[in-house]
Design a protein around this motif. Structure first.
Motif, PDB file in Angstrom:
ATOM      1  N   THR A  15      -7.165  -6.605  -8.166  1.00 26.69           N
ATOM      2  CA  THR A  15      -6.744  -6.373  -6.782  1.00 26.69           C
ATOM      3  C   THR A  15      -5.374  -6.998  -6.578  1.00 26.69           C
ATOM      4  O   THR A  15      -5.142  -8.150  -6.952  1.00 26.69           O
ATOM      5  CB  THR A  15      -7.761  -6.958  -5.788  1.00 26.69           C
ATOM      6  OG1 THR A  15      -8.990  -6.227  -5.931  1.00 26.69           O
ATOM      7  CG2 THR A  15      -7.270  -6.834  -4.354  1.00 26.69           C
TER       8      THR A  15
ATOM      9  N   ALA B 126       2.124   1.805  -3.552  1.00 28.88           N
ATOM     10  CA  ALA B 126       1.050   2.285  -4.416  1.00 28.88           C
ATOM     11  C   ALA B 126       0.690   3.731  -4.076  1.00 28.88           C
ATOM     12  O   ALA B 126       0.485   4.551  -4.973  1.00 28.88           O
ATOM     13  CB  ALA B 126      -0.173   1.378  -4.281  1.00 28.88           C
ATOM     14  N   ARG B 127       0.631   4.058  -2.795  1.00 34.11           N
ATOM     15  CA  ARG B 127       0.313   5.416  -2.351  1.00 34.11           C
ATOM     16  C   ARG B 127       1.377   6.400  -2.843  1.00 34.11           C
ATOM     17  O   ARG B 127       1.059   7.476  -3.348  1.00 34.11           O
ATOM     18  CB  ARG B 127       0.223   5.464  -0.829  1.00 34.11           C
ATOM     19  CG  ARG B 127      -0.124   6.827  -0.247  1.00 34.11           C
ATOM     20  CD  ARG B 127      -0.084   6.856   1.281  1.00 34.11           C
ATOM     21  NE  ARG B 127      -0.480   5.623   1.944  1.00 34.11           N
ATOM     22  CZ  ARG B 127      -1.748   5.236   2.152  1.00 34.11           C
ATOM     23  NH1 ARG B 127      -2.744   5.980   1.721  1.00 34.11           N
ATOM     24  NH2 ARG B 127      -1.998   4.106   2.789  1.00 34.11           N
TER      25      ARG B 127
ATOM     26  N   PRO C  54      -3.993  -5.873   3.767  1.00 32.65           N
ATOM     27  CA  PRO C  54      -3.973  -4.597   3.047  1.00 32.65           C
ATOM     28  C   PRO C  54      -3.889  -4.823   1.536  1.00 32.65           C
ATOM     29  O   PRO C  54      -2.902  -5.368   1.047  1.00 32.65           O
ATOM     30  CB  PRO C  54      -2.725  -3.886   3.575  1.00 32.65           C
ATOM     31  CG  PRO C  54      -1.883  -4.952   4.170  1.00 32.65           C
ATOM     32  CD  PRO C  54      -2.765  -6.104   4.514  1.00 32.65           C
TER      33      PRO C  54
ATOM     34  N   VAL D 136      -4.761  -3.436  -2.662  1.00 32.96           N
ATOM     35  CA  VAL D 136      -4.824  -2.298  -3.573  1.00 32.96           C
ATOM     36  C   VAL D 136      -5.646  -2.737  -4.776  1.00 32.96           C
ATOM     37  O   VAL D 136      -5.371  -3.772  -5.379  1.00 32.96           O
ATOM     38  CB  VAL D 136      -3.409  -1.879  -4.038  1.00 32.96           C
ATOM     39  CG1 VAL D 136      -3.488  -0.757  -5.066  1.00 32.96           C
ATOM     40  CG2 VAL D 136      -2.541  -1.481  -2.853  1.00 32.96           C
ATOM     41  N   THR D 137      -6.668  -1.964  -5.117  1.00 33.47           N
ATOM     42  CA  THR D 137      -7.522  -2.271  -6.263  1.00 33.47           C
ATOM     43  C   THR D 137      -7.346  -1.184  -7.310  1.00 33.47           C
ATOM     44  O   THR D 137      -7.408   0.002  -7.002  1.00 33.47           O
ATOM     45  CB  THR D 137      -8.995  -2.404  -5.817  1.00 33.47           C
ATOM     46  OG1 THR D 137      -9.088  -3.470  -4.860  1.00 33.47           O
ATOM     47  CG2 THR D 137      -9.907  -2.700  -6.986  1.00 33.47           C
TER      48      THR D 137
ATOM     49  N   TRP E 203     -11.305   3.060   3.871  1.00 33.09           N
ATOM     50  CA  TRP E 203     -11.046   3.016   2.428  1.00 33.09           C
ATOM     51  C   TRP E 203     -10.333   4.281   1.992  1.00 33.09           C
ATOM     52  O   TRP E 203     -10.871   5.373   2.119  1.00 33.09           O
ATOM     53  CB  TRP E 203     -12.350   2.904   1.649  1.00 33.09           C
ATOM     54  CG  TRP E 203     -12.998   1.564   1.715  1.00 33.09           C
ATOM     55  CD1 TRP E 203     -13.864   1.116   2.673  1.00 33.09           C
ATOM     56  CD2 TRP E 203     -12.827   0.492   0.794  1.00 33.09           C
ATOM     57  NE1 TRP E 203     -14.246  -0.165   2.403  1.00 33.09           N
ATOM     58  CE2 TRP E 203     -13.626  -0.576   1.249  1.00 33.09           C
ATOM     59  CE3 TRP E 203     -12.078   0.340  -0.377  1.00 33.09           C
ATOM     60  CZ2 TRP E 203     -13.694  -1.789   0.573  1.00 33.09           C
ATOM     61  CZ3 TRP E 203     -12.154  -0.872  -1.052  1.00 33.09           C
ATOM     62  CH2 TRP E 203     -12.956  -1.920  -0.572  1.00 33.09           C
TER      63      TRP E 203
ATOM     64  N   MET F  49      -7.720   1.499  -1.700  1.00 28.88           N
ATOM     65  CA  MET F  49      -6.921   0.694  -0.768  1.00 28.88           C
ATOM     66  C   MET F  49      -7.705   0.501   0.516  1.00 28.88           C
ATOM     67  O   MET F  49      -8.348   1.426   1.004  1.00 28.88           O
ATOM     68  CB  MET F  49      -5.588   1.384  -0.459  1.00 28.88           C
ATOM     69  CG  MET F  49      -4.699   1.524  -1.669  1.00 28.88           C
ATOM     70  SD  MET F  49      -3.003   2.017  -1.305  1.00 28.88           S
ATOM     71  CE  MET F  49      -3.212   3.521  -0.414  1.00 28.88           C
ATOM     72  N   THR F  50      -7.622  -0.704   1.047  1.00 27.06           N
ATOM     73  CA  THR F  50      -8.302  -1.022   2.297  1.00 27.06           C
ATOM     74  C   THR F  50      -7.636  -2.233   2.934  1.00 27.06           C
ATOM     75  O   THR F  50      -6.869  -2.942   2.286  1.00 27.06           O
ATOM     76  CB  THR F  50      -9.804  -1.299   2.074  1.00 27.06           C
ATOM     77  OG1 THR F  50     -10.465  -1.400   3.335  1.00 27.06           O
ATOM     78  CG2 THR F  50     -10.033  -2.563   1.268  1.00 27.06           C
TER      79      THR F  50
ATOM     80  N   GLN G 156       0.824  -1.208   0.000  1.00 23.46           N
ATOM     81  CA  GLN G 156       0.000   0.000   0.000  1.00 23.46           C
ATOM     82  C   GLN G 156       0.863   1.265   0.000  1.00 23.46           C
ATOM     83  O   GLN G 156       0.536   2.229  -0.681  1.00 23.46           O
ATOM     84  CB  GLN G 156      -0.966   0.007   1.184  1.00 23.46           C
ATOM     85  CG  GLN G 156      -2.109  -0.961   0.992  1.00 23.46           C
ATOM     86  CD  GLN G 156      -3.169  -0.830   2.052  1.00 23.46           C
ATOM     87  OE1 GLN G 156      -2.927  -0.333   3.157  1.00 23.46           O
ATOM     88  NE2 GLN G 156      -4.369  -1.274   1.737  1.00 23.46           N
TER      89      GLN G 156
END
Length: 129
Positions: A84, A10-11, A50, A52-53, A30, A43-44, A7
């Motif tokens: 995902t 990706a963030r 954890p 990532v979609t 979320w 992301m959730t 995450q």
């Protein structure tokens, strides 16, 4: 790539993309990234891990799901157009960066030309399929 690292990677990539912004329309569990009010990443950890979609071209989505155990059809999304990423450990940093960028560009190319923060045909290099 493990849990939080997936995450965070990706963030970090989403934060670099022009016009990207983080919102929480579904509550604090979320993280939703949008470009010009269109979602390109969610992301959730409500699934127990954890995740990532991301948006994906349907052909690319099928190929990615077939090639990587850590990539599945999109959680709570259209299974043809979303994937995902799971934090089991085998996803490379560059792949995560590329998938986030591709998701962003798929959304940007559907925006009216005047609203596009970048030219999707030239941003990020060659996107030939």
């Amino acid at each position: 790539m493990q849990g939080e690292a997936l995450q965070e990677r990706a963030r970090a990539r989403a934060d670099e993309l022009p016009g990207s912004r983080l919102v929480h329309p579904f509550g604090p569990d979320w993280d939703v990234y949008k470009v010009r009010d269109k979602v390109f990443m969610l992301m959730t950890a409500v699934t127990g891990e954890p995740i990532v979609t991301l948006k994906a071209d349907p052909e690319d989505a099928r190929a990615l799901c077939g090639a990587h155990d850590d990539i599945t059809p999109g959680y709570h999304m259209n299974k043809r157009h979303w994937i995902t990423l799971h934090p089991a450990g085998s996803l490379e940093h560059d792949l995560v960066d590329d998938l986030v960028t591709e998701s962003y560009l798929l959304v940007v190319e559907k925006l009216p030309r005047a609203q596009r923060p970048v030219d999707p045909a030239t941003f990020g290099g060659d996107r030939s399929r």
